[in-house]
Design an enzyme around this catalytic site. Structure first.
Site, mmCIF file in Angstrom:
data_model
loop_
_atom_site.group_PDB
_atom_site.id
_atom_site.type_symbol
_atom_site.label_atom_id
_atom_site.label_comp_id
_atom_site.label_asym_id
_atom_site.label_seq_id
_atom_site.Cartn_x
_atom_site.Cartn_y
_atom_site.Cartn_z
ATOM 1 N N LYS A 21 -58.088 -17.275 83.413
ATOM 2 C CA LYS A 21 -59.464 -16.746 83.514
ATOM 3 C C LYS A 21 -59.475 -15.243 83.784
ATOM 4 O O LYS A 21 -60.190 -14.758 84.654
ATOM 5 C CB LYS A 21 -60.255 -17.502 84.577
ATOM 6 C CG LYS A 21 -60.451 -18.974 84.249
ATOM 7 C CD LYS A 21 -61.453 -19.658 85.163
ATOM 8 C CE LYS A 21 -61.651 -21.111 84.815
ATOM 9 N NZ LYS A 21 -60.481 -21.981 85.031
HETATM 10 O O1 LIG Z 1 -61.248 -23.068 82.282
HETATM 11 C C1 LIG Z 1 -61.125 -24.214 82.747
HETATM 12 O O2 LIG Z 1 -60.171 -24.894 82.469
HETATM 13 C C2 LIG Z 1 -62.227 -24.771 83.533
HETATM 14 C C3 LIG Z 1 -63.500 -24.344 83.182
HETATM 15 C C4 LIG Z 1 -64.611 -24.992 83.721
HETATM 16 O O3 LIG Z 1 -65.745 -24.727 83.345
HETATM 17 N N1 LIG Z 1 -64.417 -25.979 84.647
HETATM 18 C C5 LIG Z 1 -63.161 -26.365 85.052
HETATM 19 O O4 LIG Z 1 -63.069 -27.287 85.879
HETATM 20 N N2 LIG Z 1 -62.056 -25.732 84.534
HETATM 21 C C6 LIG Z 1 -60.725 -26.062 85.037
HETATM 22 O O5 LIG Z 1 -60.437 -27.436 84.850
HETATM 23 C C7 LIG Z 1 -59.561 -27.898 85.887
HETATM 24 C C8 LIG Z 1 -60.139 -29.113 86.599
HETATM 25 O O6 LIG Z 1 -60.052 -30.212 85.729
HETATM 26 P P1 LIG Z 1 -60.322 -31.713 86.292
HETATM 27 O O7 LIG Z 1 -59.211 -32.005 87.255
HETATM 28 O O8 LIG Z 1 -60.265 -32.567 85.056
HETATM 29 O O9 LIG Z 1 -61.660 -31.691 86.937
HETATM 30 C C9 LIG Z 1 -59.367 -26.700 86.830
HETATM 31 O O10 LIG Z 1 -58.172 -26.037 86.466
HETATM 32 C C10 LIG Z 1 -60.551 -25.826 86.530
HETATM 33 O O11 LIG Z 1 -60.281 -24.468 86.795
#
Ligand SMILES: O=C(O)c1cc(=O)[nH]c(=O)n1[C@@H]1O[C@H](COP(=O)(O)O)[C@@H](O)[C@H]1O
Length: 277
Positions: free
Chosen positions: A96
């Site tokens: 990011k």
């Molecule tokens: O850029 C990302 O990957 C991201 C964008 C976003 O809008 N929301 C988001 O949760 N993420 C990333 O997705 C990951 C979480 O994924 P989950 O564990 O599936 O909820 C983390 O690394 C967050 O930084």
């Protein structure tokens, strides 16, 4: 030079369009029976690639969890990126980043240059210093057949404060989408992707004319559902790359359980065989 979207389409067609999010926080390391140390992280990374590297299309390590261990953690991340490549999956390094001028150029070199220790197939970037400030990353991505995912409508509830703000009659998110469409048209190669969360009732932006990849976080642990993606994304659904982190890695460390869960998730993607390019 094969462009990023073509490479993504190829591997997605073979393996299913799923991106595995890798956030090795202390709780996850502990659930995998590992210590919260650089060597615990190393073992985690190795087990992860052994279980899923040859099965899934894309793996997205989140840099912060490696940076927390300083240079030893960065070394683990370097090896993980190389191991993902060796296993035939694509890597999206979630950093990011977003900066200006020569600093943005340096970030681009760090992650998108051939042979750089941390080079990935794609990275995530933040456009909130101005979409055009990301141009050095776009240029290098196009040159090297890599990708850049620009945050547009993120999955977190706070995101709307900025991303749904109105500018000249449309949302900031829409402005980012439109600039990405224009930048992909200008380069002639859809190296620019977008990050759009699956946690929303409606997206607040129109993606119909977008021709790059759409990385979709927020599925599983954050409440988004695979089955809602076609309705949520409408005509852009064919560009969607669903991303699942906790929901999948929670099945570890057992190798077969991880593989079974990945198969199950890929099967949940509506019309899982498809991935446009
Ligand atoms: O850029 C990302 O990957 C991201 C964008 C976003 O809008 N929301 C988001 O949760 N993420 C990333 O997705 C990951 C979480 O994924 P989950 O564990 O599936 O909820 C983390 O690394 C967050 O930084």
């Amino acid at each position: 030079m094969t462009g990023y979207l073509a490479r993504l389409s190829q591997v997605s067609a073979a393996r299913g369009a799923l991106c595995v999010g890798v956030d090795p926080h202390p709780g996850l390391l502990s659930a995998w029976g590992l210590e919260s140390t650089a060597s615990g992280l190393e073992r985690f990374s190795r087990q992860l690639v052994e279980a899923l590297g040859e099965q899934v299309a894309v793996i997205k390590p989140q840099s912060a969890f490696f940076e927390s261990f300083g240079s030893a953690g960065i070394a683990v991340l370097e090896r993980l990126l190389a191991d993902i490549r060796a296993a035939g999956a694509l890597s999206i390094l979630d950093v990011k980043r977003g900066d200006i001028g020569s600093t943005m150029t340096a970030y681009a070199q760090a992650y998108l240059a051939d042979g750089a220790p941390l080079s990935a197939d794609a990275i995530t970037v933040s456009p909130f210093l101005g979409f055009g400030s990301l141009q050095p990353a776009f240029d290098l991505a196009v040159e090297n057949g890599r990708g850049v995912y620009v945050l547009a409508r993120t999955s977190n509830p706070e995101g709307g404060q900025v991303q749904l703000a109105q500018t000249e009659g449309h949302s900031v998110a829409q402005e980012i989408v439109d600039q990405a469409i224009a930048a992909n048209a200008a380069s002639g190669q859809p190296a620019i992707g977008l990050v759009i969360g699956a946690t929303h009732q409606n997206l607040g932006c129109d993606l119909a004319a977008f021709n790059g990849s759409i990385l979709v976080p927020g599925i599983g642990a954050q409440g988004g559902r695979m089955s809602d993606l076609p309705t949520l994304f409408g005509p852009a659904f064919g560009k969607v790359l669903p991303m699942v982190g906790r929901e999948l890695l929670g099945s570890g460390p057992d190798r077969q359980s991880l593989r079974d869960k990945a198969v199950q998730l890929i099967g949940q993607i509506p019309d899982a065989a498809r991935h446009d390019s």
